[in-house]
Design a protein around this motif. Structure first.
Motif, PDB file in Angstrom:
ATOM      1  N   GLY A  95     -21.560  59.645 -34.177  1.00  0.00           N
ATOM      2  CA  GLY A  95     -21.327  58.930 -35.424  1.00  0.00           C
ATOM      3  C   GLY A  95     -21.196  57.428 -35.239  1.00  0.00           C
ATOM      4  O   GLY A  95     -21.869  56.810 -34.402  1.00  0.00           O
ATOM      5  N   SER A  96     -20.307  56.821 -36.010  1.00  0.00           N
ATOM      6  CA  SER A  96     -20.114  55.371 -35.931  1.00  0.00           C
ATOM      7  C   SER A  96     -19.563  54.950 -34.571  1.00  0.00           C
ATOM      8  O   SER A  96     -19.833  53.845 -34.100  1.00  0.00           O
ATOM      9  N   GLY A  97     -18.793  55.846 -33.933  1.00  0.00           N
ATOM     10  CA  GLY A  97     -18.287  55.543 -32.594  1.00  0.00           C
ATOM     11  C   GLY A  97     -19.415  55.366 -31.594  1.00  0.00           C
ATOM     12  O   GLY A  97     -19.358  54.485 -30.723  1.00  0.00           O
ATOM     13  N   ARG A 103     -23.422  49.269 -28.819  1.00  0.00           N
ATOM     14  CA  ARG A 103     -23.454  47.813 -28.976  1.00  0.00           C
ATOM     15  C   ARG A 103     -22.538  47.103 -27.987  1.00  0.00           C
ATOM     16  O   ARG A 103     -22.896  46.055 -27.452  1.00  0.00           O
ATOM     17  N   THR A 104     -21.354  47.683 -27.762  1.00  0.00           N
ATOM     18  CA  THR A 104     -20.310  46.935 -27.045  1.00  0.00           C
ATOM     19  C   THR A 104     -19.715  47.645 -25.835  1.00  0.00           C
ATOM     20  O   THR A 104     -18.978  47.034 -25.064  1.00  0.00           O
ATOM     21  N   GLY A 109     -11.906  48.758 -29.575  1.00  0.00           N
ATOM     22  CA  GLY A 109     -11.280  48.037 -28.475  1.00  0.00           C
ATOM     23  C   GLY A 109     -11.006  48.881 -27.245  1.00  0.00           C
ATOM     24  O   GLY A 109     -10.504  48.361 -26.235  1.00  0.00           O
ATOM     25  N   VAL A 110     -11.317  50.178 -27.289  1.00  0.00           N
ATOM     26  CA  VAL A 110     -11.118  51.054 -26.133  1.00  0.00           C
ATOM     27  C   VAL A 110     -12.388  51.056 -25.295  1.00  0.00           C
ATOM     28  O   VAL A 110     -13.445  51.492 -25.763  1.00  0.00           O
ATOM     29  N   ARG A 111     -12.305  50.562 -24.076  1.00  0.00           N
ATOM     30  CA  ARG A 111     -13.456  50.507 -23.173  1.00  0.00           C
ATOM     31  C   ARG A 111     -13.769  51.892 -22.639  1.00  0.00           C
ATOM     32  O   ARG A 111     -12.883  52.613 -22.185  1.00  0.00           O
ATOM     33  N   LEU A 112     -15.044  52.292 -22.727  1.00  0.00           N
ATOM     34  CA  LEU A 112     -15.486  53.596 -22.257  1.00  0.00           C
ATOM     35  C   LEU A 112     -16.435  53.437 -21.068  1.00  0.00           C
ATOM     36  O   LEU A 112     -17.075  52.389 -20.915  1.00  0.00           O
ATOM     37  N   PRO A 113     -16.543  54.461 -20.218  1.00  0.00           N
ATOM     38  CA  PRO A 113     -17.438  54.351 -19.054  1.00  0.00           C
ATOM     39  C   PRO A 113     -18.899  54.255 -19.481  1.00  0.00           C
ATOM     40  O   PRO A 113     -19.272  54.752 -20.554  1.00  0.00           O
ATOM     41  N   PRO A 114     -19.736  53.636 -18.659  1.00  0.00           N
ATOM     42  CA  PRO A 114     -21.163  53.542 -18.988  1.00  0.00           C
ATOM     43  C   PRO A 114     -21.849  54.902 -18.867  1.00  0.00           C
ATOM     44  O   PRO A 114     -21.319  55.825 -18.239  1.00  0.00           O
TER      45      PRO A 114
END
Length: 278
Positions: A95-97, A103-104, A109-114
């Motif tokens: 979804g929007s997540g 994009r980011t 603001g929660v950084r996620l693994p690549p």
């Protein structure tokens, strides 16, 4: 009773005793529009499923329920001062997540693994709150720091803890019944004693993404038991609707209405283990 508010799905009334009666309609919304026609039995399914979940979650967080209403689509509940934040938990990327992550590399603001893709399970559930937009407007992502600015540090931590606890318990119960809860949105408010309580609906096909666990396969859209089916039809060539045009969506065909109702019913019956009686 006095009518005091109508939202996208629910109508709210005040009783003579100062309690609230919440009535879930059969309306369905998507992309900030209320769609036509309605989905038969949807309001009753949402209400009865929320009542079932309130019981499953009563040791996790108190709720606003006082008693059942006069029919299957209504409940009588305590008035609450609602928190001005949409509390969202995500356990899977979609979804929007997914769009924000692409994009980011972050959601709220929660950084996620690549390397994550559509449908990927997250390393752990995350709190991804949004603003509460009026009907017809779009909720915007909020960072945890923005929630702190809005409601204060103590309340922000409570919102995050409760949201993740509700998601975790709900996801565990649903997984036992063959359903993945990809994400969910809850409403919280304070009673006259200042206690944070669960309100509105909880873990329904309107407020959550439900996927059949046996068919989960990261890398693309998942089959679902929620209103994603309606969103997918609206953005397909079959609907001929340009979401960016500002025009209202077209009417839902009978097939889409019937299949949406069937998905809501299956979610209810799989989760509760009982047939829907209306």
């Amino acid at each position: 009773m006095k009518h005091v508010h109508s939202g996208k799905v629910r109508d709210l009334y005040v009783t003579d005793e100062g309690l609230l009666m919440m009535v879930a309609s059969d309306r369905i919304s998507a992309y900030d529009h209320i769609l036509e026609p309605e989905i038969p039995d949807k309001g009753a399914i949402l209400t009865q499923l929320s009542l079932w979940w309130f019981d499953q979650l009563k040791d996790v967080v108190p709720n606003h329920l006082v008693t059942h209403g006069p029919d299957a689509r209504s409940v009588v509940c305590r008035p609450l001062e609602m928190v001005p934040v949409e509390c969202v938990a995500r356990g899977y990327l979609t979804g929007s997540g997914l769009l924000d992550y692409q994009r980011t590399g972050e959601i709220s603001g929660v950084r996620l693994p690549p390397g994550l893709e559509d449908g990927s399970k997250l390393p752990e559930p995350i709190f991804t709150p949004t603003t509460k937009a009026p009907v017809g407007e779009h909720d915007e992502p909020m960072t945890f720091e923005q929630v702190v600015e809005k409601v204060g540090e103590e309340t922000a931590h409570e919102l995050r803890r409760i949201t993740l606890d509700v998601y975790t318990r709900g996801a565990e119960i649903a997984r036992e019944r063959g359903i993945i809860v990809a994400d969910t949105k809850i409403e919280l408010g304070r009673d006259h004693d200042g206690v944070l309580m669960l309100a509105d609906e909880v873990l329904t096909p309107d407020s959550s993404r439900f996927w059949p666990a046996s068919e989960w396969k990261p890398g693309g859209p998942q089959p679902s038991f929620d209103k994603q089916y309606v969103r997918d039809w609206l953005t397909s060539p079959d609907s001929s609707w340009d979401k960016s045009s500002g025009n209202p969506p077209p009417a839902l065909p009978d097939e889409v209405v019937n299949r949406t109702r069937a998905r809501y019913l299956e979610a209810y019956e799989r989760l509760t283990g009982t047939p829907f009686s209306g």
